[in-house]
Scaffold this active site. Structure first.
Site, PDB file in Angstrom:
ATOM      1  N   PRO A   2       0.814  -1.183   0.000  1.00 28.46           N
ATOM      2  CA  PRO A   2       0.000   0.000   0.000  1.00 28.46           C
ATOM      3  C   PRO A   2       0.859   1.248   0.000  1.00 28.46           C
ATOM      4  O   PRO A   2       1.771   1.377   0.799  1.00 28.46           O
ATOM      5  CB  PRO A   2      -0.736  -0.096   1.318  1.00 28.46           C
ATOM      6  CG  PRO A   2      -0.057  -1.150   2.088  1.00 28.46           C
ATOM      7  CD  PRO A   2       0.732  -1.960   1.175  1.00 28.46           C
ATOM      8  N   GLU A   3       0.531   2.167  -0.849  1.00 27.11           N
ATOM      9  CA  GLU A   3       1.152   3.476  -0.769  1.00 27.11           C
ATOM     10  C   GLU A   3       0.196   4.344   0.043  1.00 27.11           C
ATOM     11  O   GLU A   3      -0.812   3.851   0.545  1.00 27.11           O
ATOM     12  CB  GLU A   3       1.425   4.005  -2.177  1.00 27.11           C
ATOM     13  CG  GLU A   3       2.305   3.016  -2.952  1.00 27.11           C
ATOM     14  CD  GLU A   3       2.924   3.541  -4.227  1.00 27.11           C
ATOM     15  OE1 GLU A   3       2.979   4.762  -4.394  1.00 27.11           O
ATOM     16  OE2 GLU A   3       3.373   2.719  -5.038  1.00 27.11           O
ATOM     17  N   LYS A  51       2.363   6.917   5.016  1.00 29.95           N
ATOM     18  CA  LYS A  51       2.010   5.499   5.052  1.00 29.95           C
ATOM     19  C   LYS A  51       1.766   5.007   6.471  1.00 29.95           C
ATOM     20  O   LYS A  51       1.587   3.814   6.683  1.00 29.95           O
ATOM     21  CB  LYS A  51       3.128   4.678   4.396  1.00 29.95           C
ATOM     22  CG  LYS A  51       3.358   5.020   2.930  1.00 29.95           C
ATOM     23  CD  LYS A  51       4.589   4.329   2.396  1.00 29.95           C
ATOM     24  CE  LYS A  51       4.906   4.836   0.993  1.00 29.95           C
ATOM     25  NZ  LYS A  51       6.219   4.337   0.519  1.00 29.95           N
ATOM     26  N   ARG A 310      14.966   0.048  -4.940  1.00 29.43           N
ATOM     27  CA  ARG A 310      13.740  -0.463  -5.562  1.00 29.43           C
ATOM     28  C   ARG A 310      13.906  -0.354  -7.067  1.00 29.43           C
ATOM     29  O   ARG A 310      14.806   0.325  -7.552  1.00 29.43           O
ATOM     30  CB  ARG A 310      12.533   0.362  -5.131  1.00 29.43           C
ATOM     31  CG  ARG A 310      12.427   0.578  -3.637  1.00 29.43           C
ATOM     32  CD  ARG A 310      12.233  -0.717  -2.887  1.00 29.43           C
ATOM     33  NE  ARG A 310      10.992  -1.350  -3.263  1.00 29.43           N
ATOM     34  CZ  ARG A 310       9.806  -0.950  -2.844  1.00 29.43           C
ATOM     35  NH1 ARG A 310       9.702   0.067  -2.041  1.00 29.43           N
ATOM     36  NH2 ARG A 310       8.729  -1.581  -3.237  1.00 29.43           N
TER      37      ARG A 310
END
Length: 347
Positions: A2-3, A51, A310
Site C-alpha cells: 500500500p502506498e 504510510k 527499488r
DNA sequence: GGGACATGAAGAA
DNA sequence: TCTTCCTGTCCCG
C-alpha cells in the site's frame, strides 16, 4: 504494498467501522501483547499520515472529556501488511486492504454466505491485531510496525515525515524547497518519506513519466515550477487512489496502445466498448511493471533499473527532461499539467 | 518444498 | 550499500 492512498482509505474504513465505539482488541499471534491493555477501550479516531496509520484509543466512552488518556496504535503495513474486514452487511466497504495480492478474500466470500456469523471467524495464526466492534471486525497481518505510542511519540513520528499530498494541512513548499536544495536524484527523493510522505514505487515511476522527467535528474536541476507540478499532479492522482482503492495514472487515450497501433495501420477508428468507470489494472500504468513493453505514448521499450533499493521504470524517449532548459517537441510535449494544469484530464 | 518476488523501511557497516 | 524483518503467492522441480 500500500502506498499512502491505501492508508488514507483504510483510516476512513476503520473510522466508519469502529469510530467512537468500544472495541475488543487482541493479538491472536501474540506478538502485539499491548493489545490486551487496550481491550475494551474506545477507538476514538483513525488517521493516516503518509504510510503511517494512527488509531487513537481512549479508556471508555463514558469517560468525560477533561484530559482523557489517549493511546495511539501506530501501524505501518510495510511491504506485506494487510487488513481484512468482516461484519454485518455494509460494515466495511472493503474486504481487504493492503498487500498487493489477495488475502482472506477466498475464505471471506465463503463466510459471507450469510450462514456464518462473522463473530465466529477464527483469525489466521499470523494475525497481529484483531479489532472487534459491535458491527464487525478487522484483522491485521504482516505489518512492519504495530506499536502503542503516547501523544508525544505519535508527534515524533509525524515530525520526521515530509508533507503528505493527501492531507489538507500539507505544506507543499517544504517539499519543493527540499527537492530544489538537493543534489540527489528526483527518483530517489520521491521515495524518501522525509521529503514527501506517502509516495511509493508506483507513484514515483508514474508521476515521473507524466512529468516527462528522467528519474536520475538531481533535484536542484529542476525548476520550481516543475517540482510544484509534480506535487500538483500527485494530489488528484492520490485522491483518486484513496477514493477507489486503485492507482490509475493513464489518460484514456493512452490505455490501449496495441489497439491504437492496429488502428493506425488500418486507418480506422474503433469505438471503445469498455466500462469507462473501471480501468483494468493492465491499462492503469504508463511504466510501472511495463519493462520491455512498448511505451503507451511513443512505443519505445520501457526500461527498468535499481534506484533507491527499488526498481524504477521509465521510458527512455519520453522521459528526457533533465533541466530547466528542457525543450518540448510536438511529438514529445510537456506533461499535461505543465501545459494547462487546470485542464489536465484525470482518471 | 524451495526460491523469487512484491505498492517498505530500519539499522548496521 | 548491505542485511534483516514482516506474509503470501506463484513458479518451478
Amino acid at each position: 504494498m500500500p502506498e499512502g492512498h491505501t492508508v488514507h482509505r483504510l483510516a476512513a474504513a476503520l473510522r466508519a467501522g469502529f469510530g467512537e465505539q468500544r472495541v475488543r482488541t487482541s493479538s491472536p499471534q501474540g506478538r502485539f501483547s499491548e493489545a490486551a491493555d487496550l481491550d475494551g477501550w474506545v477507538l476514538a479516531d483513525a488517521e493516516a499520515v503518509g504510510k503511517h496509520l494512527f488509531l487513537a484509543f481512549v479508556p471508555d466512552a463514558s469517560v468525560d472529556a477533561g484530559a482523557p488518556v489517549t493511546r495511539y496504535v501506530r501501524v505501518h503495513l510495510g511491504l506485506y501488511g494487510s487488513w481484512t474486514f468482516a461484519g454485518e452487511p455494509g460494515f466495511a466497504t472493503v474486504h481487504a486492504i493492503g498487500a498487493p495480492r489477495v488475502r482472506i478474500g477466498e475464505r471471506e466470500e465463503g463466510l459471507d454466505d450469510g450462514d456464518v456469523d462473522w463473530r465466529r471467524i477464527v483469525p489466521r495464526p499470523t494475525t497481529r491485531l484483531r479489532i472487534a466492534g459491535p458491527q464487525g471486525l478487522a484483522d491485521l497481518t504482516g505489518p512492519t510496525a504495530c506499536e502503542v505510542l503516547d501523544a508525544a511519540g505519535r508527534q515524533a513520528v509525524i515530525d520526521r515525515l515530509g508533507p503528505d499530498p493527501l492531507r489538507a494541512d500539507a505544506d507543499r513548499r517544504r517539499f519543493v524547497d527540499r527537492v530544489l536544495a538537493s543534489r540527489t536524484a528526483i527518483g530517489v527523493l520521491l521515495m524518501n518519506q522525509d521529503v514527501i510522505a506517502g509516495i511509493g514505487n508506483i507513484y514515483r515511476a508514474e508521476v515521473l513519466f507524466r512529468a516527462r522527467l528522467d528519474p536520475t535528474v538531481p533535484g536542484r536541476d529542476l525548476t520550481r515550477g516543475m517540482v510544484e507540478g509534480i506535487w500538483e499532479d500527485l494530489v488528484p492522482l492520490m485522491e483518486y487512489g484513496a477514493r477507489t482503492g486503485r492507482i490509475v495514472t493513464t489518460q484514456p487515450e493512452h490505455r490501449d496502445i496495441e489497439a491504437r497501433i492496429v488502428e493506425r495501420s488500418r486507418g480506422t477508428r474503433q469505438n471503445g466498448d469498455e466500462d469507462p468507470d473501471v480501468v483494468p489494472r493492465e491499462k492503469s500504468f504508463y511504466v510501472y511493471h511495463r519493462q520491455t513493453l512498448p511505451c503507451r505514448v511513443c512505443a519505445t521499450e520501457i526500461r527498468s533499473a535499481d534506484m533507491a533499493a527499488r526498481t524504477v521504470f521509465w521510458c527512455p524517449r519520453c522521459q528526457t527532461v533533465r533541466s530547466r532548459r528542457a525543450t518540448w517537441t510536438r511529438e514529445h510535449p510537456a506533461a499535461p499539467w505543465a501545459l494547462a494544469p487546470e485542464r489536465s484530464e484525470r482518471p
